[in-house]
Design a protein around this motif. Structure first.
Motif, PDB file in Angstrom:
ATOM      1  N   LEU A 103      54.946  30.308  31.342  1.00 43.94           N
ATOM      2  CA  LEU A 103      53.630  30.581  31.918  1.00 43.94           C
ATOM      3  C   LEU A 103      52.922  31.678  31.120  1.00 43.94           C
ATOM      4  O   LEU A 103      53.552  32.458  30.408  1.00 43.94           O
ATOM      5  N   THR A 104      51.611  31.729  31.272  1.00 45.34           N
ATOM      6  CA  THR A 104      50.813  32.778  30.630  1.00 45.34           C
ATOM      7  C   THR A 104      50.275  33.709  31.710  1.00 45.34           C
ATOM      8  O   THR A 104      49.300  33.381  32.393  1.00 45.34           O
ATOM      9  N   PRO A 105      50.904  34.858  31.920  1.00 50.07           N
ATOM     10  CA  PRO A 105      50.417  35.790  32.944  1.00 50.07           C
ATOM     11  C   PRO A 105      49.039  36.342  32.569  1.00 50.07           C
ATOM     12  O   PRO A 105      48.786  36.684  31.410  1.00 50.07           O
ATOM     13  N   MET A 106      48.153  36.411  33.550  1.00 49.02           N
ATOM     14  CA  MET A 106      46.814  36.970  33.357  1.00 49.02           C
ATOM     15  C   MET A 106      46.547  37.974  34.467  1.00 49.02           C
ATOM     16  O   MET A 106      47.117  37.885  35.559  1.00 49.02           O
ATOM     17  N   LEU A 107      45.687  38.935  34.177  1.00 49.38           N
ATOM     18  CA  LEU A 107      45.287  39.932  35.166  1.00 49.38           C
ATOM     19  C   LEU A 107      43.822  39.710  35.503  1.00 49.38           C
ATOM     20  O   LEU A 107      42.953  39.795  34.627  1.00 49.38           O
ATOM     21  N   LEU A 108      43.554  39.395  36.764  1.00 48.54           N
ATOM     22  CA  LEU A 108      42.195  39.159  37.259  1.00 48.54           C
ATOM     23  C   LEU A 108      41.899  40.228  38.298  1.00 48.54           C
ATOM     24  O   LEU A 108      42.531  40.272  39.350  1.00 48.54           O
ATOM     25  N   THR A 109      40.956  41.115  37.993  1.00 52.33           N
ATOM     26  CA  THR A 109      40.757  42.282  38.850  1.00 52.33           C
ATOM     27  C   THR A 109      39.297  42.715  38.895  1.00 52.33           C
ATOM     28  O   THR A 109      38.527  42.428  37.972  1.00 52.33           O
ATOM     29  N   GLY A 110      38.962  43.400  39.958  1.00 49.47           N
ATOM     30  CA  GLY A 110      37.623  43.963  40.079  1.00 49.47           C
ATOM     31  C   GLY A 110      37.507  45.349  39.483  1.00 49.47           C
ATOM     32  O   GLY A 110      36.412  45.901  39.403  1.00 49.47           O
ATOM     33  N   ASP A 111      38.629  45.920  39.032  1.00 51.46           N
ATOM     34  CA  ASP A 111      38.602  47.246  38.419  1.00 51.46           C
ATOM     35  C   ASP A 111      37.878  47.202  37.077  1.00 51.46           C
ATOM     36  O   ASP A 111      37.728  46.135  36.469  1.00 51.46           O
ATOM     37  N   ASN A 112      37.466  48.369  36.606  1.00 44.93           N
ATOM     38  CA  ASN A 112      36.780  48.424  35.317  1.00 44.93           C
ATOM     39  C   ASN A 112      37.758  48.071  34.193  1.00 44.93           C
ATOM     40  O   ASN A 112      38.971  48.129  34.353  1.00 44.93           O
ATOM     41  N   GLU A 128      43.996  40.097  25.681  1.00 40.68           N
ATOM     42  CA  GLU A 128      43.076  38.958  25.757  1.00 40.68           C
ATOM     43  C   GLU A 128      43.240  38.162  27.052  1.00 40.68           C
ATOM     44  O   GLU A 128      42.417  37.279  27.353  1.00 40.68           O
ATOM     45  N   ASP A 129      44.278  38.478  27.825  1.00 38.80           N
ATOM     46  CA  ASP A 129      44.500  37.780  29.089  1.00 38.80           C
ATOM     47  C   ASP A 129      44.092  38.640  30.281  1.00 38.80           C
ATOM     48  O   ASP A 129      44.562  38.416  31.400  1.00 38.80           O
ATOM     49  N   VAL A 130      43.237  39.621  30.041  1.00 32.84           N
ATOM     50  CA  VAL A 130      42.732  40.495  31.107  1.00 32.84           C
ATOM     51  C   VAL A 130      41.267  40.140  31.390  1.00 32.84           C
ATOM     52  O   VAL A 130      40.440  40.102  30.474  1.00 32.84           O
ATOM     53  N   ILE A 131      40.970  39.860  32.646  1.00 32.28           N
ATOM     54  CA  ILE A 131      39.594  39.600  33.076  1.00 32.28           C
ATOM     55  C   ILE A 131      39.267  40.655  34.129  1.00 32.28           C
ATOM     56  O   ILE A 131      39.806  40.631  35.232  1.00 32.28           O
ATOM     57  N   ALA A 132      38.397  41.596  33.769  1.00 34.12           N
ATOM     58  CA  ALA A 132      38.125  42.749  34.637  1.00 34.12           C
ATOM     59  C   ALA A 132      36.689  42.734  35.157  1.00 34.12           C
ATOM     60  O   ALA A 132      35.867  41.920  34.741  1.00 34.12           O
ATOM     61  N   GLU A 133      36.446  43.658  36.096  1.00 34.75           N
ATOM     62  CA  GLU A 133      35.119  43.857  36.678  1.00 34.75           C
ATOM     63  C   GLU A 133      34.583  42.566  37.298  1.00 34.75           C
ATOM     64  O   GLU A 133      33.425  42.194  37.140  1.00 34.75           O
ATOM     65  N   VAL A 134      35.468  41.882  38.024  1.00 37.51           N
ATOM     66  CA  VAL A 134      35.123  40.604  38.642  1.00 37.51           C
ATOM     67  C   VAL A 134      34.841  40.827  40.119  1.00 37.51           C
ATOM     68  O   VAL A 134      35.651  41.427  40.835  1.00 37.51           O
ATOM     69  N   LEU A 135      33.710  40.349  40.588  1.00 37.36           N
ATOM     70  CA  LEU A 135      33.389  40.436  42.006  1.00 37.36           C
ATOM     71  C   LEU A 135      34.210  39.404  42.778  1.00 37.36           C
ATOM     72  O   LEU A 135      34.619  38.374  42.216  1.00 37.36           O
ATOM     73  N   PRO A 136      34.473  39.655  44.073  1.00 32.92           N
ATOM     74  CA  PRO A 136      35.328  38.740  44.844  1.00 32.92           C
ATOM     75  C   PRO A 136      34.862  37.285  44.782  1.00 32.92           C
ATOM     76  O   PRO A 136      35.672  36.368  44.639  1.00 32.92           O
ATOM     77  N   GLN A 137      33.550  37.056  44.895  1.00 34.57           N
ATOM     78  CA  GLN A 137      33.053  35.689  44.904  1.00 34.57           C
ATOM     79  C   GLN A 137      33.185  35.002  43.549  1.00 34.57           C
ATOM     80  O   GLN A 137      33.078  33.784  43.447  1.00 34.57           O
ATOM     81  N   ASP A 138      33.407  35.799  42.503  1.00 36.47           N
ATOM     82  CA  ASP A 138      33.531  35.223  41.159  1.00 36.47           C
ATOM     83  C   ASP A 138      34.971  34.859  40.803  1.00 36.47           C
ATOM     84  O   ASP A 138      35.200  34.131  39.835  1.00 36.47           O
ATOM     85  N   LYS A 139      35.937  35.361  41.560  1.00 37.45           N
ATOM     86  CA  LYS A 139      37.340  35.073  41.229  1.00 37.45           C
ATOM     87  C   LYS A 139      37.621  33.577  41.327  1.00 37.45           C
ATOM     88  O   LYS A 139      38.298  33.005  40.456  1.00 37.45           O
TER      89      LYS A 139
END
Length: 265
Positions: A103-112, A128-139
């Protein structure tokens, strides 16, 4: 924070008109003062600007891998609180186990982004597998995008903000120590508050699927081989019936092997 404030100040006043602003913070009225607590964007939407001193404090906190929470009341920013999530000792091992499963672990978070990158580096997730500053509705939208790229997505979450993404994912794994909304939205609930349980759940699911496939193969193999021979008179029907009964015994016995599954230490 509330417990620390009570230790220093005693009883705390109850807020009025309290409201949660998803992904940004909270607002309310405390002893007649309109209070905002959350991300800088929450204040900016209400035309509250950070003075240079507080802006520098926010940048210093984020540079140190902490989340900066801005506090304002009566239309003016007053303070910056630094919050840091304590990464569990087992998290890096859990990420390594997920990677070992292909598997490819990714981090999806609303933090900066800086905080997210710091946490990702600590647990072994690639930048490259970090997606930050995401609002709840965008997850949930990000999960949809990954699925649109042909990926099967498993989502692990524990908060209200994760519920929509858990429901959208191909496999939603809710932490049992999380909120009721996350548990309701997930396909599976991990009773332990340990990310390693996610790897164990996937290992067990794969073994179960392998058992189902082998059961189907042997069940059909016995019937396909024995019944036509019996119908053609080339095999004693009693032997064909015994073979069919044995196929059922095999399926049950093969399935019982799953009882030997043990979570990784």
């Amino acid at each position: 924070m509330a417990d620390g404030a009570r230790t220093r100040l005693g009883s705390l006043p109850a807020p009025e008109d309290f409201a949660n602003v998803p992904g940004l913070g909270v607002r309310g009225v405390v002893e007649g003062h309109a209070v905002l607590v959350g991300r800088e964007r929450l204040l900016a939407e209400r035309d509250v600007r950070l003075p240079e001193e507080l802006r520098q404090a926010r940048e210093n906190a984020e540079a140190a891998g902490r989340t900066a929470i801005v506090v304002a009341w009566d239309g003016a920013a007053r303070a910056v609180l630094e919050v840091a999530d304590a990464v569990k000792e087992t998290s890096r091992e859990a990420v390594a186990r997920l990677r070992a499963l292909g598997l490819t672990p990714m981090l999806l978070t609303g933090d900066n982004r800086r905080v997210a990158q710091a946490v990702a580096g600590e647990v072994g997730i690639a930048a490259e597998d970090v997606i930050a500053e995401v609002l709840p509705q965008d997850k949930a939208d990000i999960v949809k995008r990954l699925q649109g790229e042909g990926r099967s997505v498993a989502m692990v979450g524990d908060g209200v903000n994760d519920a929509a993404a858990l429901a959208q994912a191909d496999l939603g794994l809710a932490m049992g120590t999380g909120t009721d909304a996350a548990i309701e939205a997930g396909d599976l609930t991990l009773v332990r508050g340990d990310l390693r349980a996610a790897a164990d759940a996937i290992r067990l699911a794969r073994r179960t699927l392998g058992t189902i496939r082998s059961n189907l193969f042997w069940a059909f193999a016995y019937n396909v081989a024995a019944l036509p021979l019996a119908a053609a008179g080339l095999l004693n029907p009693m032997i064909a019936g015994a073979a069919m009964a044995f196929s059922s015994v095999f399926v049950v016995g093969n399935s019982l092997r799953l009882r030997s599954f043990r979570a990784a230490d």
